[in-house]
Scaffold this motif. Structure first.
Motif, mmCIF file in Angstrom:
data_model
loop_
_atom_site.group_PDB
_atom_site.id
_atom_site.type_symbol
_atom_site.label_atom_id
_atom_site.label_comp_id
_atom_site.label_asym_id
_atom_site.label_seq_id
_atom_site.Cartn_x
_atom_site.Cartn_y
_atom_site.Cartn_z
ATOM 1 N N GLY A 98 -29.946 -2.578 13.709
ATOM 2 C CA GLY A 98 -28.876 -1.384 14.098
ATOM 3 C C GLY A 98 -28.101 -0.667 13.154
ATOM 4 O O GLY A 98 -27.683 -1.214 12.164
ATOM 5 N N ASN A 99 -27.754 0.452 13.316
ATOM 6 C CA ASN A 99 -26.575 1.138 12.530
ATOM 7 C C ASN A 99 -25.577 1.724 13.395
ATOM 8 O O ASN A 99 -24.913 2.623 12.757
ATOM 9 N N GLN A 100 -25.525 1.734 14.450
ATOM 10 C CA GLN A 100 -24.320 2.227 15.333
ATOM 11 C C GLN A 100 -23.083 1.397 14.883
ATOM 12 O O GLN A 100 -22.933 0.511 14.357
ATOM 13 N N VAL A 101 -22.013 2.349 15.531
ATOM 14 C CA VAL A 101 -20.813 1.666 15.197
ATOM 15 C C VAL A 101 -20.398 0.318 16.205
ATOM 16 O O VAL A 101 -20.833 0.645 17.316
ATOM 17 N N ALA A 102 -19.746 -0.509 15.958
ATOM 18 C CA ALA A 102 -19.473 -1.647 16.617
ATOM 19 C C ALA A 102 -18.349 -1.183 17.642
ATOM 20 O O ALA A 102 -17.404 -0.605 17.312
ATOM 21 N N VAL A 103 -18.825 -1.559 18.922
ATOM 22 C CA VAL A 103 -18.036 -1.074 19.853
ATOM 23 C C VAL A 103 -17.143 -1.941 20.698
ATOM 24 O O VAL A 103 -17.986 -3.145 21.153
ATOM 25 N N GLU A 104 -16.061 -2.082 21.122
ATOM 26 C CA GLU A 104 -15.405 -3.303 22.107
ATOM 27 C C GLU A 104 -14.718 -2.455 23.058
ATOM 28 O O GLU A 104 -14.652 -1.115 23.287
ATOM 29 N N SER A 105 -14.870 -3.132 24.437
ATOM 30 C CA SER A 105 -14.555 -2.226 25.731
ATOM 31 C C SER A 105 -13.601 -3.532 26.417
ATOM 32 O O SER A 105 -13.440 -4.645 26.106
ATOM 33 N N MET A 106 -12.750 -2.712 27.362
ATOM 34 C CA MET A 106 -11.595 -3.318 27.915
ATOM 35 C C MET A 106 -11.673 -2.847 29.438
ATOM 36 O O MET A 106 -11.848 -1.696 29.438
ATOM 37 N N GLU A 107 -11.470 -3.866 30.448
ATOM 38 C CA GLU A 107 -11.212 -3.241 31.738
ATOM 39 C C GLU A 107 -9.886 -3.628 32.221
ATOM 40 O O GLU A 107 -9.575 -4.858 32.004
ATOM 41 N N LEU A 108 -9.299 -2.817 32.708
ATOM 42 C CA LEU A 108 -7.832 -2.905 33.059
ATOM 43 C C LEU A 108 -7.835 -2.652 34.716
ATOM 44 O O LEU A 108 -8.482 -1.728 35.243
ATOM 45 N N HIS A 109 -7.266 -3.628 35.284
ATOM 46 C CA HIS A 109 -6.989 -3.514 36.885
ATOM 47 C C HIS A 109 -5.604 -3.092 36.671
ATOM 48 O O HIS A 109 -4.693 -3.309 36.105
ATOM 49 N N HIS A 110 -5.400 -2.196 37.867
ATOM 50 C CA HIS A 110 -3.937 -1.548 38.154
ATOM 51 C C HIS A 110 -3.633 -1.254 39.454
ATOM 52 O O HIS A 110 -4.680 -1.430 40.494
ATOM 53 N N GLU A 111 -2.499 -0.925 39.898
ATOM 54 C CA GLU A 111 -1.916 -0.895 41.239
ATOM 55 C C GLU A 111 -1.624 0.458 41.615
ATOM 56 O O GLU A 111 -0.947 0.766 42.582
ATOM 57 N N GLY A 112 -1.987 1.587 40.961
ATOM 58 C CA GLY A 112 -1.610 3.047 41.329
ATOM 59 C C GLY A 112 -1.977 4.054 40.111
ATOM 60 O O GLY A 112 -2.032 3.596 39.013
ATOM 61 N N LEU A 113 -2.444 5.070 40.795
ATOM 62 C CA LEU A 113 -2.993 6.177 39.890
ATOM 63 C C LEU A 113 -2.539 7.416 40.200
ATOM 64 O O LEU A 113 -2.624 7.802 41.492
ATOM 65 N N THR A 114 -1.712 8.272 39.391
ATOM 66 C CA THR A 114 -1.081 9.628 39.705
ATOM 67 C C THR A 114 -1.656 10.407 38.765
ATOM 68 O O THR A 114 -1.995 9.995 37.550
ATOM 69 N N ILE A 115 -1.633 11.813 39.304
ATOM 70 C CA ILE A 115 -2.116 12.737 38.166
ATOM 71 C C ILE A 115 -0.658 13.803 37.743
ATOM 72 O O ILE A 115 -0.031 13.858 38.741
#
Length: 152
Positions: free
Chosen positions: A128-145
């Motif tokens: 491959g020649n793609q960019v190496a990508v890392e991912s992260m999953e966050l759990h949380h207790e509230g979301l507001t806009i």
């Protein structure tokens, strides 16, 4: 706010940044999971005149946030994950901030009490020649806009 101050055309999705209080990390290329949801509870009293259930509001739920970024020589997120895996209750508040074409903040999704549940290194392949990508999953207790600016 006058009606002429409100932007009518949508903002593009590519111009955003992520802030995690107390952590300085590189930019993310993708964020998903900005979702708030809830349960509807069926309820009926025995003396209700109609034979229908009522829908009551139940608990609010928030989808885990998924972050992806190109891999860099910065292990800040891995160190945070390691401390949590070792038993630390290290939660952070943060924001995903959408910016307009002039790079001014316009909208923010604020989350609270977040912690890393999963972190994933890149998928590697010799062909491959793609960019190496890392991912992260966050759990949380509230979301507001939050509307940060009404500037066009």
């Amino acid at each position: 706010m006058a009606a002429t101050d409100i932007r009518i055309d949508p903002f593009p999705v590519f111009n955003f940044r992520v802030e995690l209080d107390g952590l300085v990390v590189a930019s993310f290329s993708e964020v998903s999971g900005l979702t708030a949801d809830g349960d509807a509870i069926d309820y009926r009293e025995g003396k209700d005149p109609t034979n229908n259930v009522r829908k009551l509001q139940g608990l609010r739920k928030y989808t885990p946030l998924m972050f992806k970024r190109g891999y860099v020589q910065d292990d800040t997120l891995w160190q945070w994950y390691r401390r949590i895996a070792d038993g630390a209750n290290e939660r952070r508040n943060g924001s995903v901030i959408l910016m307009n074409e002039a790079h001014r903040d316009v909208l923010g999704w604020n989350f609270v009490n977040a912690w890393i549940n999963k972190i994933e290194g890149p998928s590697l392949t010799a062909t491959g020649n793609q960019v190496a990508v890392e991912s992260m999953e966050l759990h949380h207790e509230g979301l507001t806009i939050e509307i940060i600016s009404t500037a066009p």
